[in-house]
Design a protein around this motif. Structure first.
Motif, PDB file in Angstrom:
ATOM      1  N   VAL A  82      22.724   9.924 -51.143  1.00  0.00           N
ATOM      2  CA  VAL A  82      24.168  10.065 -51.316  1.00  0.00           C
ATOM      3  C   VAL A  82      24.517  11.213 -52.252  1.00  0.00           C
ATOM      4  O   VAL A  82      25.689  11.587 -52.360  1.00  0.00           O
ATOM      5  N   GLU A  83      23.525  11.759 -52.963  1.00  0.00           N
ATOM      6  CA  GLU A  83      23.786  12.890 -53.848  1.00  0.00           C
ATOM      7  C   GLU A  83      23.688  14.224 -53.114  1.00  0.00           C
ATOM      8  O   GLU A  83      24.007  15.272 -53.676  1.00  0.00           O
ATOM      9  N   ARG A  84      23.232  14.197 -51.867  1.00  0.00           N
ATOM     10  CA  ARG A  84      22.974  15.430 -51.125  1.00  0.00           C
ATOM     11  C   ARG A  84      23.990  15.589 -49.991  1.00  0.00           C
ATOM     12  O   ARG A  84      24.545  14.610 -49.477  1.00  0.00           O
ATOM     13  N   GLU A  85      24.225  16.810 -49.605  1.00  0.00           N
ATOM     14  CA  GLU A  85      25.078  17.093 -48.460  1.00  0.00           C
ATOM     15  C   GLU A  85      24.259  17.170 -47.172  1.00  0.00           C
ATOM     16  O   GLU A  85      24.804  17.020 -46.079  1.00  0.00           O
ATOM     17  N   GLU A  86      22.967  17.418 -47.311  1.00  0.00           N
ATOM     18  CA  GLU A  86      22.127  17.520 -46.131  1.00  0.00           C
ATOM     19  C   GLU A  86      21.200  16.296 -46.061  1.00  0.00           C
ATOM     20  O   GLU A  86      21.197  15.445 -46.936  1.00  0.00           O
ATOM     21  N   THR A  87      20.402  16.273 -45.021  1.00  0.00           N
ATOM     22  CA  THR A  87      19.497  15.150 -44.784  1.00  0.00           C
ATOM     23  C   THR A  87      18.397  15.103 -45.844  1.00  0.00           C
ATOM     24  O   THR A  87      17.884  16.130 -46.282  1.00  0.00           O
ATOM     25  N   LEU A  88      18.031  13.877 -46.244  1.00  0.00           N
ATOM     26  CA  LEU A  88      16.875  13.669 -47.112  1.00  0.00           C
ATOM     27  C   LEU A  88      15.740  13.143 -46.233  1.00  0.00           C
ATOM     28  O   LEU A  88      15.847  12.061 -45.658  1.00  0.00           O
ATOM     29  N   ALA A  89      14.663  13.914 -46.130  1.00  0.00           N
ATOM     30  CA  ALA A  89      13.525  13.534 -45.298  1.00  0.00           C
ATOM     31  C   ALA A  89      12.281  13.432 -46.179  1.00  0.00           C
ATOM     32  O   ALA A  89      11.924  14.377 -46.877  1.00  0.00           O
ATOM     33  N   VAL A  90      11.625  12.283 -46.139  1.00  0.00           N
ATOM     34  CA  VAL A  90      10.455  12.026 -46.988  1.00  0.00           C
ATOM     35  C   VAL A  90       9.299  11.609 -46.096  1.00  0.00           C
ATOM     36  O   VAL A  90       9.351  10.575 -45.426  1.00  0.00           O
ATOM     37  N   GLN A  91       8.264  12.422 -46.093  1.00  0.00           N
ATOM     38  CA  GLN A  91       7.091  12.152 -45.257  1.00  0.00           C
ATOM     39  C   GLN A  91       6.212  11.075 -45.888  1.00  0.00           C
ATOM     40  O   GLN A  91       5.679  10.217 -45.195  1.00  0.00           O
ATOM     41  N   ASP A  92       6.078  11.126 -47.212  1.00  0.00           N
ATOM     42  CA  ASP A  92       5.227  10.182 -47.946  1.00  0.00           C
ATOM     43  C   ASP A  92       5.965   9.821 -49.227  1.00  0.00           C
ATOM     44  O   ASP A  92       6.064  10.618 -50.156  1.00  0.00           O
ATOM     45  N   PHE A 107      10.836  -1.895 -51.716  1.00  0.00           N
ATOM     46  CA  PHE A 107      10.884  -1.907 -50.267  1.00  0.00           C
ATOM     47  C   PHE A 107       9.565  -1.528 -49.601  1.00  0.00           C
ATOM     48  O   PHE A 107       9.328  -1.872 -48.452  1.00  0.00           O
ATOM     49  N   GLY A 108       8.707  -0.762 -50.275  1.00  0.00           N
ATOM     50  CA  GLY A 108       7.403  -0.434 -49.718  1.00  0.00           C
ATOM     51  C   GLY A 108       7.444   0.430 -48.475  1.00  0.00           C
ATOM     52  O   GLY A 108       6.601   0.288 -47.596  1.00  0.00           O
ATOM     53  N   LEU A 109       8.432   1.308 -48.367  1.00  0.00           N
ATOM     54  CA  LEU A 109       8.534   2.189 -47.212  1.00  0.00           C
ATOM     55  C   LEU A 109       7.744   3.466 -47.457  1.00  0.00           C
ATOM     56  O   LEU A 109       7.873   4.085 -48.519  1.00  0.00           O
ATOM     57  N   GLY A 110       6.972   3.893 -46.468  1.00  0.00           N
ATOM     58  CA  GLY A 110       6.176   5.102 -46.631  1.00  0.00           C
ATOM     59  C   GLY A 110       6.925   6.349 -46.188  1.00  0.00           C
ATOM     60  O   GLY A 110       6.970   7.344 -46.899  1.00  0.00           O
ATOM     61  N   ALA A 111       7.528   6.308 -44.996  1.00  0.00           N
ATOM     62  CA  ALA A 111       8.285   7.448 -44.464  1.00  0.00           C
ATOM     63  C   ALA A 111       9.758   7.082 -44.413  1.00  0.00           C
ATOM     64  O   ALA A 111      10.114   5.930 -44.125  1.00  0.00           O
ATOM     65  N   TYR A 112      10.636   8.074 -44.677  1.00  0.00           N
ATOM     66  CA  TYR A 112      12.071   7.786 -44.758  1.00  0.00           C
ATOM     67  C   TYR A 112      12.846   9.052 -44.445  1.00  0.00           C
ATOM     68  O   TYR A 112      12.481  10.152 -44.855  1.00  0.00           O
ATOM     69  N   ILE A 113      13.920   8.881 -43.683  1.00  0.00           N
ATOM     70  CA  ILE A 113      14.859   9.979 -43.448  1.00  0.00           C
ATOM     71  C   ILE A 113      16.258   9.392 -43.425  1.00  0.00           C
ATOM     72  O   ILE A 113      16.499   8.367 -42.776  1.00  0.00           O
ATOM     73  N   GLY A 114      17.180   9.979 -44.175  1.00  0.00           N
ATOM     74  CA  GLY A 114      18.527   9.433 -44.268  1.00  0.00           C
ATOM     75  C   GLY A 114      19.537  10.529 -44.525  1.00  0.00           C
ATOM     76  O   GLY A 114      19.207  11.624 -44.977  1.00  0.00           O
ATOM     77  N   VAL A 115      20.789  10.209 -44.239  1.00  0.00           N
ATOM     78  CA  VAL A 115      21.870  11.169 -44.456  1.00  0.00           C
ATOM     79  C   VAL A 115      23.106  10.410 -44.938  1.00  0.00           C
ATOM     80  O   VAL A 115      23.318   9.249 -44.573  1.00  0.00           O
ATOM     81  N   LYS A 116      23.891  11.071 -45.756  1.00  0.00           N
ATOM     82  CA  LYS A 116      25.102  10.465 -46.302  1.00  0.00           C
ATOM     83  C   LYS A 116      26.187  10.382 -45.230  1.00  0.00           C
ATOM     84  O   LYS A 116      26.315  11.262 -44.392  1.00  0.00           O
ATOM     85  N   ILE A 117      26.977   9.303 -45.296  1.00  0.00           N
ATOM     86  CA  ILE A 117      28.119   9.122 -44.400  1.00  0.00           C
ATOM     87  C   ILE A 117      29.391   9.164 -45.235  1.00  0.00           C
ATOM     88  O   ILE A 117      29.487   8.489 -46.261  1.00  0.00           O
ATOM     89  N   THR A 118      30.350   9.977 -44.801  1.00  0.00           N
ATOM     90  CA  THR A 118      31.639  10.043 -45.485  1.00  0.00           C
ATOM     91  C   THR A 118      32.733   9.538 -44.564  1.00  0.00           C
ATOM     92  O   THR A 118      32.692   9.746 -43.351  1.00  0.00           O
ATOM     93  N   ALA A 131       9.726   3.794 -42.023  1.00  0.00           N
ATOM     94  CA  ALA A 131       8.542   3.037 -41.602  1.00  0.00           C
ATOM     95  C   ALA A 131       7.774   2.654 -42.860  1.00  0.00           C
ATOM     96  O   ALA A 131       7.851   3.333 -43.890  1.00  0.00           O
ATOM     97  N   GLU A 132       7.050   1.562 -42.775  1.00  0.00           N
ATOM     98  CA  GLU A 132       6.265   1.148 -43.935  1.00  0.00           C
ATOM     99  C   GLU A 132       5.057   2.071 -44.133  1.00  0.00           C
ATOM    100  O   GLU A 132       4.566   2.208 -45.249  1.00  0.00           O
ATOM    101  N   SER A 133       4.615   2.695 -43.074  1.00  0.00           N
ATOM    102  CA  SER A 133       3.498   3.633 -43.192  1.00  0.00           C
ATOM    103  C   SER A 133       4.029   5.043 -43.438  1.00  0.00           C
ATOM    104  O   SER A 133       5.207   5.326 -43.224  1.00  0.00           O
ATOM    105  N   THR A 134       3.152   5.896 -43.913  1.00  0.00           N
ATOM    106  CA  THR A 134       3.543   7.296 -44.120  1.00  0.00           C
ATOM    107  C   THR A 134       3.556   8.026 -42.783  1.00  0.00           C
ATOM    108  O   THR A 134       3.056   7.527 -41.774  1.00  0.00           O
ATOM    109  N   ARG A 135       4.099   9.221 -42.796  1.00  0.00           N
ATOM    110  CA  ARG A 135       4.214  10.024 -41.572  1.00  0.00           C
ATOM    111  C   ARG A 135       3.196  11.161 -41.648  1.00  0.00           C
ATOM    112  O   ARG A 135       3.098  11.855 -42.669  1.00  0.00           O
ATOM    113  N   SER A 136       2.495  11.367 -40.572  1.00  0.00           N
ATOM    114  CA  SER A 136       1.432  12.381 -40.592  1.00  0.00           C
ATOM    115  C   SER A 136       1.988  13.797 -40.606  1.00  0.00           C
ATOM    116  O   SER A 136       1.361  14.717 -41.126  1.00  0.00           O
ATOM    117  N   GLU A 137       3.186  13.978 -40.028  1.00  0.00           N
ATOM    118  CA  GLU A 137       3.777  15.306 -39.968  1.00  0.00           C
ATOM    119  C   GLU A 137       5.160  15.283 -40.597  1.00  0.00           C
ATOM    120  O   GLU A 137       5.860  14.260 -40.546  1.00  0.00           O
TER     121      GLU A 137
END
Length: 650
Positions: A82-92, A107-118, A131-137
């Motif tokens: 929510v602090e960003r204007e663009e997407t937050l993408a986390v591989q690990d 929460f134990g999430l390995g991979a995550y991608i999210g974006v703010k909604i206004t 996903a609970e697992s990490t992302r290879s790419e």
């Protein structure tokens, strides 16, 4: 399908999004599309408010990511989003500085991608996939573009929903203003009168000239019936006889003929005049309600839209005991009462033994102050079934600023209240049972760590671990089953008691004696999940009888309106605490069930307007579980018999 295809599918999901239910359903569909495209099993929409994150909608399974769950924003993956204007993408997540350790631990999430909604240029929350697992790419640009598009589409749908709500509120305000400024006749003056035992006027106050156009002396020594319109004479004479016999009469509406030949409706309250222990005559007061009756007729003509509304709408006269002067078909559907039988009565007839007096007092205080109010009351339908009623009350003023009526809106919120109660129940039972079983496992683990002694029975320790683990698995399965039934649409239909008994006893172990008796030719109006409820009761009866030669008795009886299904056993009987919890419809720190099986039965039965309870057998040897549900004939349509859900008590 390529990225552009998924984007087109998202556009299609949100094309023409409308009201609350429509937007929620589209968001859930969009989350499903997103999980498929991104290859992440968990998708969720959040709302951020005052430093707290609330899960609004989800797809996929995760213990901590379910609709309605809340947590501090500092413990959420979405804090940086929510602090960003663009997407937050986390591989690990473990290796990323964008996700704090508290969120990972929570929460134990390995991979995550999210974006703010206004929404309307204000931060609403986020839409995320994980996903609970990490992302290879790493996440690619097309995936981030997809998520940004989804965030914008959800924000636009939420803005449209907010706009529609505002329009609805504005329309409601306009309707109230319309009623407020509708013409209401001037307040009438009351007529005071006395009659002798023969029904002759011995006194009439001066107000009669203003109301009927006759000077008081013209009525003295004349029979009161001679001034009435012919259709009112029988009612008036019958009421007079009752009063002479010592009974008071209230709110009797009679039509008089005034000096110009017009009919005037007068509401009469009368009481006997007692002299020396006997009744010497009748005295009372008459109020000209002609204007009010005309206004009521006019109001009915002008409220055709309210008649057709699905929500319950009623109107009460602000004078006296707030008698109902109008109730629409929605009110009839919600309460089960015909409008004709409740007009003239105060709405308190909907209250009953379990109605919260504090909520009633809150409503009464608002009425006394002439202010609007909104409360949720436990009310009772015409068939005595309890339901949760959201009551909203608005005062209506006439052109002169005088309070004339109260407009009420009644909405059956039983399903929502049942769901809230189910959530509380699951939380309490799971906390209690999981804590107890984990304590057992911890105790065995501690014992094993300290080293076995010659007295230890390794086989017994293993059995304890296995039994405890099985209880944990069983509790988890029952919780999921309860949640699944809560989400499933109701499907009332005609069920055959004999077929239900056969299905419920199909898998009983060898050595168990089953005696089933069906003493009715009619069916049961309920959903197919009733089979699960009966199976649970049979399994419960078998499981809790430690003795050999277990006997289970099933019986179906018919009292004309209900079919009662009973499951009896000859075991140790029902625990008093469990029976009390089921009867009360709730769990407390001191009153609770050992598991979720009986709550599953209670949920299913009450969902179709029935009741469920457990009692000890008359001979004290075992217990009897009782289910009551509506009876239905072969040629009777289901819609004519089906009942609305009731609250979670008998």
């Amino acid at each position: 399908m390529d990225a552009s295809g998924y984007r087109e599918e998202i556009y299609g999901v949100f094309a023409g999004a409308g009201g609350d239910a429509d937007v929620t359903e589209r968001v859930e569909r969009a989350l499903g599309v997103g999980t498929e495209y991104l290859g992440l099993p968990i998708g969720f929409l959040t709302r951020i408010d005052d430093g707290e994150q609330e899960i609004v909608a989800t797809t996929g399974r995760h213990a901590g990511i379910r609709a309605g769950e809340r947590c501090p924003l500092d413990e959420a993956y979405c804090r940086r989003t929510v602090e960003r204007e663009e997407t937050l993408a986390v591989q690990d997540a473990d290796a990323s500085a964008a996700v704090n350790d508290r969120a990972v631990q929570a929460f134990g999430l390995g991979a995550y991608i999210g974006v703010k909604i206004t929404v309307d240029d204000e931060t609403y929350g986020t839409v995320c996939f994980a996903a609970e697992s990490t992302r290879s790419e790493p996440f690619g640009e097309s995936e981030e573009v997809f998520l940004e598009l989804l965030g914008k589409l959800i924000g636009q749908a939420l803005e449209r929903r907010a706009y529609e709500r505002e329009l609805e509120e504005r329309t409601a305000r306009l309707e109230r203003e319309k009623a407020r400024f509708e013409g209401i006749a001037e307040t009438s003056f009351d007529i005071l009168f006395r009659l002798d035992r023969a029904g002759t006027f011995t006194y009439v106050s001066a107000a009669v000239e203003r109301v009927l156009g006759y000077p008081p002396e013209e009525l003295i020594d004349t029979p009161f019936a001679s001034w009435l319109d012919g259709e009112s004479i029988d009612d008036a004479l019958a009421a007079f006889e009752r009063t002479v016999d010592g009974e008071a009469v209230e709110g009797l509406e009679l039509e008089f003929v005034d000096a110009t030949g017009e009919r005037v409706v007068v509401a009469v309250n009368a009481t006997p005049i007692r002299d020396d222990g006997g009744v010497s005559g009748v005295q009372g007061v008459g109020r000209d309600v002609t204007g009010r009756k005309q206004r009521e007729r006019e109001l009915r003509r002008k409220t055709r839209a309210m008649d057709e509304a699905r929500v319950g709408i009623s109107m009460a006269d602000a004078e006296g005991d707030l008698p109902l002067v109008y109730a629409n078909e929605g009110f009839e559907r919600v309460t089960g009462y015909d409008a004709a039988e409740i007009l003239g009565r105060n709405c308190r007839f909907l209250q009953g033994a379990a109605t919260d007096q504090s909520a009633v007092d809150e409503l009464g205080d608002a009425v006394a102050a002439g202010e609007p109010a909104s409360v949720e009351l436990l009310n009772y339908r015409a068939d005595d079934s309890p339901f949760w009623n959201q009551v909203r009350l608005s005062p209506i003023e006439g052109p002169g600023g005088d309070l004339t009526h109260y407009l009420g809106f009644q909405t059956d919120v039983t399903e929502r209240k049942r769901t809230e109660q189910l959530v509380r129940l699951l939380n309490r039972v799971l906390r209690h049972n999981l804590r107890n079983d984990l304590n057992v496992l911890l105790g065995v683990g501690t014992h094993l760590q300290s080293g076995l002694t010659a007295e230890d029975d390794v086989s017994d320790l293993g059995d304890r671990i296995e039994r405890t683990a099985n209880r944990l698995v069983g509790t988890s399965e029952q919780a999921r089953e309860l949640e699944r039934y809560a989400r499933r649409e109701r499907e009332p239909q005609r069920l055959d008691p004999a077929a239900l008994f056969d299905a419920a006893t199909n898998d009983v172990p060898e050595g168990v004696t089953v005696d089933a008796a069906v003493r009715t030719e009619r069916g049961i109006c309920a959903g197919p999940e009733l089979e699960t409820a009966l199976t649970e009761l049979v399994e419960n009866a078998v499981e809790h009888d430690p003795a050999a030669g277990t006997s289970v008795e099933l019986e179906a009886t018919d009292d004309g309106e209900w079919v009662e299904l009973t499951v009896g056993d000859d075991g140790v009987g029902i625990d008093d605490m469990e029976a009390a919890a089921i009867d009360a419809g709730e769990e407390t720190d001191l009153v609770h069930c050992s598991g979720l099986g009986l709550w599953l039965v209670n949920w299913i039965v009450t969902r179709y307007g029935g009741s469920f309870g457990i009692r000890e057998r008359d001979d004290g040897a075992g217990s009897v579980a009782s289910i009551r549900l509506p009876a239905i004939d072969d040629d009777t349509p289901v819609d004519a018999v089906k009942r609305r859900p009731t609250v979670l008590f008998r």
